[in-house]
Design an enzyme around this catalytic site. Structure first.
Site, PDB file in Angstrom:
ATOM      1  N   THR A  14       0.378  -9.152  -8.891  1.00 52.56           N
ATOM      2  CA  THR A  14       0.660  -9.205 -10.329  1.00 52.56           C
ATOM      3  C   THR A  14       1.116  -7.869 -10.906  1.00 52.56           C
ATOM      4  OG1 THR A  14      -1.670  -8.791 -10.854  1.00 52.56           O
ATOM      5  CG2 THR A  14      -0.970 -11.095 -10.677  1.00 52.56           C
TER       6      THR A  14
ATOM      7  N   THR B 203       4.149   0.877   0.657  1.00 55.62           N
ATOM      8  CA  THR B 203       3.649   2.065  -0.042  1.00 55.62           C
ATOM      9  C   THR B 203       3.942   3.380   0.664  1.00 55.62           C
ATOM     10  OG1 THR B 203       1.833   0.676  -0.835  1.00 55.62           O
ATOM     11  CG2 THR B 203       1.598   3.065  -1.122  1.00 55.62           C
ATOM     12  N   GLU B 204       4.427   4.352  -0.121  1.00 52.73           N
ATOM     13  CA  GLU B 204       4.646   5.713   0.375  1.00 52.73           C
ATOM     14  C   GLU B 204       3.522   6.616  -0.130  1.00 52.73           C
ATOM     15  OE1 GLU B 204       8.106   9.215   0.332  1.00 52.73           O
ATOM     16  OE2 GLU B 204       8.363   7.387  -0.857  1.00 52.73           O
TER      17      GLU B 204
ATOM     18  N   HIS C  52      11.032  12.788   4.722  1.00 51.87           N
ATOM     19  CA  HIS C  52       9.916  11.994   5.220  1.00 51.87           C
ATOM     20  C   HIS C  52       8.767  12.859   5.710  1.00 51.87           C
ATOM     21  CE1 HIS C  52      12.396   8.105   6.095  1.00 51.87           C
ATOM     22  NE2 HIS C  52      11.985   8.182   4.857  1.00 51.87           N
TER      23      HIS C  52
END
EC number: 6.2.1.5
Length: 292
Positions: free
Chosen positions: A17, A97-98, A248
């Site tokens: 949500t 997710t990062e 990264h």
């Protein structure tokens, strides 16, 4: 057949949500993904996007028969979300997710040992089998049903390879973004092994980058594999300046190892065709297949 996911895969969303969970679930549903529900603690019993919301992954799996989950949860809570999915024995878990703390991911990595779960990511675009199932943030419209398997540490470079193989008329069997973090769930070796065993995948594109030893491990596996398929690779970071932080968390050259040139050399020794420009990935693959 493809790998990992198909039109029969039943997908739930953790963080359903929230703004990201909502947007990308809408995109997945529009693509044709078999979304069967979502999880947001405290909102169980409600509906969202015309799908049921559950308080826990266990409940969601019991009620829907879900065998895959996508996680859109903030970094501080994402590892717990992965662990919950592992505990519920979800077969494929894709974490977008990062920024998840490394120590959190070490706990996840330990929990994966001996589990029934295959983790894709974190810090990845997800996985897609064109025309069947899209789990993640990749733009669905650039994909085309075909026979090239794509695996990459970079999200945007994955899209480049996809767009080029689509333009070349080759299409893709499955595309997997394994993520750019130093500790992740699925490796190049895992994906290449699955692609080599997949009858619908005729050739493989592997997109690596500086840092770590994932590409070197893949080269060793390719050398030893009895199954052979054409493989094209691009390694990002060949022109990266020394001592400069790159995008990264896993793009760290340490102890003189993990440089782009080292990776290129070892992959070439395994018979992989290297392209020096990301703009030539599709053309290089098409030329290679035309020679066979």
């Amino acid at each position: 057949m493809a790998i990992l996911i198909n039109k029969k895969t039943k997908v739930i969303c953790q963080g359903f949500t929230g703004s990201q969970g909502t947007f990308h679930s809408e995109q997945a549903i529009a693509y044709g993904t078999n979304m069967v529900g979502g999880v947001t603690p405290g909102k169980g019993g409600h509906t969202h996007l015309n799908l049921p919301v559950y308080n826990t992954v266990h409940e969601a799996k019991a009620k829907t028969g879900a065998n895959a989950s996508v996680i859109y949860v903030p970094p501080g809570f994402a590892a717990d979300s992965i662990l919950e999915a592992i505990d519920a024995k979800i077969e494929v878990v894709v974490c977008i997710t990062e920024g998840i703390p490394v120590l959190d991911m070490i706990k996840v990595k330990r929990a994966l040992i001996g589990s029934k779960t295959r983790l894709i990511g974190p810090n990845c675009p997800g996985v897609i089998t064109p025309g069947e199932c899209k789990i993640g943030i990749m733009p669905g419209h650039i994909h085309k049903i075909g026979d090239i398997g794509i695996v990459s540490r970079s999200g945007t470079l994955t899209y480049e390879a996809v767009a080029q193989t689509t333009a070349a008329g080759l299409g893709q069997s499955t595309c997997v973004g394994i993520g750019g973090d130093p500790v992740n769930g699925t490796s190049f070796v895992d994906c290449i092994e699955m692609f080599l065993q997949d009858d619908e995948t005729k050739a493989i594109i592997m997109i690596g980058e500086i840092g770590g030893s994932a590409e070197e491990d893949a080269a060793d596996f390719i050398k030893q594999s009895k199954i052979k398929k054409p493989i094209v690779s691009f390694i990002a970071g060949i022109t990266a300046p020394a001592d400069k932080r790159m995008g990264h968390a896993g793009a760290i050259i340490s102890g003189g190892k993990g440089s782009a040139e080292d990776k290129v050399e070892v992959l070439q020794s395994a018979g992989v065709i290297i392209t020096r420009s990301p703009a030539d990935i599709g053309k290089t693959m098409l030329d290679l297949l035309n020679k066979i």
